[in-house]
Design an enzyme around this catalytic site. Structure first.
Site, PDB file in Angstrom:
ATOM      1  N   HIS A   1     -19.508-140.953 -14.001  1.00 29.41           N
ATOM      2  CA  HIS A   1     -18.622-139.927 -14.591  1.00 29.41           C
ATOM      3  C   HIS A   1     -17.160-140.125 -14.159  1.00 29.41           C
ATOM      4  O   HIS A   1     -16.426-139.151 -13.991  1.00 29.41           O
ATOM      5  CB  HIS A   1     -19.140-138.518 -14.252  1.00 29.41           C
TER       6      HIS A   1
ATOM      7  N   HIS B   1     -16.211-131.560  -7.954  1.00 27.06           N
ATOM      8  CA  HIS B   1     -15.400-132.310  -6.983  1.00 27.06           C
ATOM      9  C   HIS B   1     -14.336-131.388  -6.381  1.00 27.06           C
ATOM     10  O   HIS B   1     -13.143-131.578  -6.601  1.00 27.06           O
ATOM     11  CB  HIS B   1     -14.756-133.516  -7.655  1.00 27.06           C
TER      12      HIS B   1
HETATM   13  C1  DHB Z   1     -13.500-141.368  -9.141  1.00 32.60           C
HETATM   14  C2  DHB Z   1     -13.917-140.051  -8.996  1.00 32.60           C
HETATM   15  C3  DHB Z   1     -15.270-139.736  -9.142  1.00 32.60           C
HETATM   16  O1  DHB Z   1     -15.699-138.462  -9.055  1.00 32.60           O
HETATM   17  C4  DHB Z   1     -16.199-140.710  -9.406  1.00 32.60           C
HETATM   18  O2  DHB Z   1     -17.482-140.331  -9.494  1.00 32.60           O
HETATM   19  C5  DHB Z   1     -15.780-142.019  -9.558  1.00 32.60           C
HETATM   20  C6  DHB Z   1     -14.426-142.346  -9.416  1.00 32.60           C
HETATM   21  C7  DHB Z   1     -12.050-141.689  -9.019  1.00 32.60           C
HETATM   22  O3  DHB Z   1     -11.262-140.796  -8.671  1.00 32.60           O
HETATM   23  O4  DHB Z   1     -11.672-142.835  -9.308  1.00 32.60           O
HETATM   24 FE    FE Z   2     -17.725-138.254  -8.870  1.00 29.66          FE
END
Ligand code: DHB
Ligand code: FE
Length: 289
Positions: free
Chosen positions: A12, A59
């Site tokens: 994601h 997040h």
């Molecule tokens: C990033 C953030 C995420 O939540 C992830 O699953 C993969 C990459 C990023 O900030 O690049």
């Molecule tokens: Fe992530």
């Protein structure tokens, strides 16, 4: 009776959402990433669910460090896309399914999994990027997502996070809950996050193709054994954010074969490096019942 017909697994990465929103999907860097989802978009149109039970992680967007539920189920009628610092993504509002969510909550809590009930929250890239990848870009002014979504947020951000074993068993309880809902609904369960990535510290940028693919092989063929993988293996081999992969085990635990039924069919499998600083993994499993 509601039925879990298939499970979908996908990374994601937020930069994928930005590439979609800024019209960059045909650029040479992004084209191979989106090409991996061409089959999936067609498959989803031919296999339209009524509801997607979407396992993802927040997040530190809807839940700050002040309040960190391990497992949180979205029971609201609607979920607005979150502002993660650049304004909300221009995607449709997610429509929930409060009746099925309440039924699952009742059944799963009575099966001894202590869910947090969420009646209001925004949803971040963890949920909206998988929707965009699978459904294509939708104009929020004129289009809706083609199905209802029950957001299911798992804490994989702040330790202690749940074990793969706990996630797998929770998936089994979710299957039982869905299949005891007294309405004919086609339900898919999606697990998101991963694959290998580490966003900070000395090992930032870590990618481990071999480990990712071996983990996927085992997750497909012997999910029970895969669910025993200790946290430290994810972190050491797949980076600190590779731990997101435990969420895939919730979806896998809800499939027929690990609940007394036949093996699923692997409809599609895709792996690509890089997208931002992450390995993208994607899988579609279809139940044969
Ligand atoms: C990033 C953030 C995420 O939540 C992830 O699953 C993969 C990459 C990023 O900030 O690049
Ligand atoms: Fe992530």
């Amino acid at each position: 009776m509601a039925k879990i017909t298939a499970s979908v697994y996908t990374s994601h990465v937020p930069a994928i959402g930005a590439a979609l929103d800024l019209g960059k999907t045909a650029e040479p860097y992004w084209q191979p990433v989106f090409a991996g989802y061409d089959f999936s978009k067609q498959w989803l149109q031919e296999n339209q669910p009524d509801v997607v039970f979407l396992v993802y992680n927040d997040h530190a967007t809807a839940f700050s460090l002040e309040l960190i539920p391990t497992f949180a189920i979205g029971c609201a009628a609607q979920f607005e896309p979150a502002d993660e610092g650049w304004g909300p993504r221009p995607v449709p509002v997610v429509q929930g399914h409060p009746e099925l969510a309440a039924h699952i909550t009742q059944s799963v809590i009575q099966d001894d999994f202590d869910l947090t009930i969420v009646n209001k929250m925004t949803v971040d890239h963890g949920l909206t990027v998988p929707l965009s990848l699978m459904c294509g870009q939708k104009n929020p002014a004129t289009e809706a997502w083609p199905f209802k979504v029950i957001p299911f947020a798992v804490n994989v951000v702040q330790y202690p996070v749940p074990s793969g074993r706990r996630c797998f068993q929770l998936g089994q309880a979710i299957r039982k809950a869905v299949e005891s809902f007294d309405e004919n609904l086609n339900v898919q369960i999606w697990g998101t996050g991963g694959m290998s990535h580490q966003l900070q510290g000395a090992r930032a940028g870590l990618i481990n193709r071999e480990w990712d693919n071996a983990w996927l092989d085992q997750m497909i063929a012997d999910p029970q054994a895969c669910s025993q993988t200790p946290h430290i293996d994810y972190v050491r081999e797949a980076g600190s954010e590779g731990i997101e992969l435990v969420m895939w085990l919730i979806a896998r635990g809800a499939m027929a074969d690990v609940n007394g039924g036949p093996a699923p069919t692997v409809k599609h499998r895709f792996y690509h490096v890089p997208a931002s600083n992450t390995a993208v993994g994607h899988l579609i499993l279809e139940n044969n019942v």
